[in-house]
Design a protein around this motif. Structure first.
Motif, PDB file in Angstrom:
ATOM      1  N   CYS A  26       0.833  -1.206   0.000  1.00 23.00           N
ATOM      2  CA  CYS A  26       0.000   0.000   0.000  1.00 23.00           C
ATOM      3  C   CYS A  26       0.868   1.258   0.000  1.00 23.00           C
ATOM      4  O   CYS A  26       0.555   2.231  -0.699  1.00 23.00           O
ATOM      5  CB  CYS A  26      -0.949  -0.008   1.193  1.00 23.00           C
ATOM      6  SG  CYS A  26      -2.210  -1.303   1.097  1.00 23.00           S
ATOM      7  N   SER A  29       2.109   1.912  -3.486  1.00 22.41           N
ATOM      8  CA  SER A  29       1.057   2.478  -4.345  1.00 22.41           C
ATOM      9  C   SER A  29       0.861   3.967  -4.066  1.00 22.41           C
ATOM     10  O   SER A  29       0.743   4.767  -4.999  1.00 22.41           O
ATOM     11  CB  SER A  29      -0.264   1.737  -4.138  1.00 22.41           C
ATOM     12  OG  SER A  29      -0.176   0.423  -4.618  1.00 22.41           O
ATOM     13  N   VAL A  30       0.843   4.347  -2.798  1.00 21.69           N
ATOM     14  CA  VAL A  30       0.657   5.756  -2.454  1.00 21.69           C
ATOM     15  C   VAL A  30       1.855   6.585  -2.929  1.00 21.69           C
ATOM     16  O   VAL A  30       1.679   7.691  -3.443  1.00 21.69           O
ATOM     17  CB  VAL A  30       0.412   5.924  -0.939  1.00 21.69           C
ATOM     18  CG1 VAL A  30       0.417   7.389  -0.536  1.00 21.69           C
ATOM     19  CG2 VAL A  30      -0.904   5.278  -0.546  1.00 21.69           C
ATOM     20  N   LEU A  56      -5.498   9.540   0.432  1.00 21.12           N
ATOM     21  CA  LEU A  56      -4.796   8.256   0.368  1.00 21.12           C
ATOM     22  C   LEU A  56      -3.792   8.123   1.517  1.00 21.12           C
ATOM     23  O   LEU A  56      -3.616   7.034   2.065  1.00 21.12           O
ATOM     24  CB  LEU A  56      -4.093   8.091  -0.980  1.00 21.12           C
ATOM     25  CG  LEU A  56      -4.995   7.931  -2.199  1.00 21.12           C
ATOM     26  CD1 LEU A  56      -4.151   7.823  -3.469  1.00 21.12           C
ATOM     27  CD2 LEU A  56      -5.904   6.738  -2.072  1.00 21.12           C
ATOM     28  N   GLU A  59      -5.720   7.083   4.497  1.00 15.27           N
ATOM     29  CA  GLU A  59      -6.083   5.673   4.390  1.00 15.27           C
ATOM     30  C   GLU A  59      -4.873   4.774   4.618  1.00 15.27           C
ATOM     31  O   GLU A  59      -5.001   3.696   5.186  1.00 15.27           O
ATOM     32  CB  GLU A  59      -6.713   5.376   3.022  1.00 15.27           C
ATOM     33  CG  GLU A  59      -8.079   5.995   2.836  1.00 15.27           C
ATOM     34  CD  GLU A  59      -9.136   5.406   3.753  1.00 15.27           C
ATOM     35  OE1 GLU A  59      -9.031   4.223   4.130  1.00 15.27           O
ATOM     36  OE2 GLU A  59     -10.074   6.127   4.095  1.00 15.27           O
ATOM     37  N   LEU A  60      -3.701   5.226   4.197  1.00 18.32           N
ATOM     38  CA  LEU A  60      -2.484   4.448   4.435  1.00 18.32           C
ATOM     39  C   LEU A  60      -2.200   4.346   5.933  1.00 18.32           C
ATOM     40  O   LEU A  60      -1.786   3.286   6.412  1.00 18.32           O
ATOM     41  CB  LEU A  60      -1.294   5.077   3.701  1.00 18.32           C
ATOM     42  CG  LEU A  60       0.034   4.351   3.831  1.00 18.32           C
ATOM     43  CD1 LEU A  60      -0.071   2.918   3.312  1.00 18.32           C
ATOM     44  CD2 LEU A  60       1.115   5.108   3.080  1.00 18.32           C
ATOM     45  N   LYS A  96      -5.480  -2.944  -0.672  1.00 24.04           N
ATOM     46  CA  LYS A  96      -4.346  -3.016  -1.603  1.00 24.04           C
ATOM     47  C   LYS A  96      -4.828  -2.885  -3.042  1.00 24.04           C
ATOM     48  O   LYS A  96      -4.245  -2.150  -3.845  1.00 24.04           O
ATOM     49  CB  LYS A  96      -3.603  -4.341  -1.386  1.00 24.04           C
ATOM     50  CG  LYS A  96      -2.315  -4.462  -2.154  1.00 24.04           C
ATOM     51  CD  LYS A  96      -1.493  -5.641  -1.668  1.00 24.04           C
ATOM     52  CE  LYS A  96      -2.074  -6.946  -2.115  1.00 24.04           C
ATOM     53  NZ  LYS A  96      -1.177  -8.087  -1.872  1.00 24.04           N
ATOM     54  N   PHE A  99      -5.936   0.793  -3.634  1.00 19.60           N
ATOM     55  CA  PHE A  99      -4.786   1.680  -3.836  1.00 19.60           C
ATOM     56  C   PHE A  99      -4.205   1.493  -5.240  1.00 19.60           C
ATOM     57  O   PHE A  99      -3.860   2.457  -5.907  1.00 19.60           O
ATOM     58  CB  PHE A  99      -3.697   1.409  -2.796  1.00 19.60           C
ATOM     59  CG  PHE A  99      -3.951   2.046  -1.460  1.00 19.60           C
ATOM     60  CD1 PHE A  99      -4.063   3.415  -1.330  1.00 19.60           C
ATOM     61  CD2 PHE A  99      -4.061   1.275  -0.321  1.00 19.60           C
ATOM     62  CE1 PHE A  99      -4.287   4.011  -0.095  1.00 19.60           C
ATOM     63  CE2 PHE A  99      -4.283   1.850   0.916  1.00 19.60           C
ATOM     64  CZ  PHE A  99      -4.402   3.213   1.032  1.00 19.60           C
ATOM     65  N   LEU A 136     -12.496   3.797   0.054  1.00 15.94           N
ATOM     66  CA  LEU A 136     -11.529   2.707   0.161  1.00 15.94           C
ATOM     67  C   LEU A 136     -12.042   1.657   1.131  1.00 15.94           C
ATOM     68  O   LEU A 136     -12.889   1.913   1.971  1.00 15.94           O
ATOM     69  CB  LEU A 136     -10.171   3.229   0.612  1.00 15.94           C
ATOM     70  CG  LEU A 136      -9.339   3.845  -0.505  1.00 15.94           C
ATOM     71  CD1 LEU A 136      -8.058   4.428   0.060  1.00 15.94           C
ATOM     72  CD2 LEU A 136      -9.003   2.854  -1.578  1.00 15.94           C
TER      73      LEU A 136
END
Length: 160
Positions: A26, A29-30, A56, A59-60, A96, A99, A136
């Motif tokens: 994750c 991805s961010v 994001l 959310e991470l 995952k 993202f 998400l």
């Protein structure tokens, strides 16, 4: 009178390999999302993507906390067996994927913004990405999770 010192907080225990992999995927991805955002020239598209990037990031943080909870339930190297840990792993799998989808959508937006910044497709993709970022899988319950059924209690009458 002597002063009492507050106990020093102990550093958190390192997360096991299984849960650390979710956080790493994750995080990657961010980071890719932010890298894509930084390439776009300043303008409305970049500011929208930056705002989505902040969501994001939040959310991470939730992914990290959830992985820590999963690790505290069942630290694992390769697989998990306990039901609560499996539910958390399912949520992290969905996160995952979400993202990754956000990065793919951001790449499409960046491509279109570079080729034709006034094109309407860019705005449509931004709206879709904005909705995805707010939905998400971390906060939402999994669709496969059955709702607990309330048990009905049967009353028996004693035959007298």
């Amino acid at each position: 009178m002597p002063r009492l010192r507050a106990a020093a907080e102990q550093p958190p225990a390192p997360m096991s390999r299984y849960w650390k992999a979710y956080v790493a995927d994750c995080s990657t991805s961010v980071a890719r999302f932010h890298r894509i955002t930084s390439v776009i020239s300043a303008g409305q598209v970049r500011s929208w993507l930056s705002e989505i990037g902040k969501r994001l990031d939040d959310e991470l943080d939730a992914v990290r906390r959830l992985a820590t909870v999963g690790d505290s339930i069942e630290p694992a190297r390769f697989r998990i067996t306990q039901a609560p840990a499996k539910r958390i792993a399912g949520r992290l799998d969905a996160a995952k994927a979400a993202f990754s989808d956000a990065v793919d959508r951001a790449a499409e937006i960046a491509e279109q913004a570079v080729l034709d910044p006034t094109h309407n497709d860019v705005r449509a993709h931004l709206e879709v990405l904005g909705r995805q970022a707010t939905q998400l899988a971390i906060a939402a319950p999994l669709e496969d999770e059955p709702e607990p059924a309330s048990r009905r209690r049967r009353w028996r009458r004693n035959a007298s």
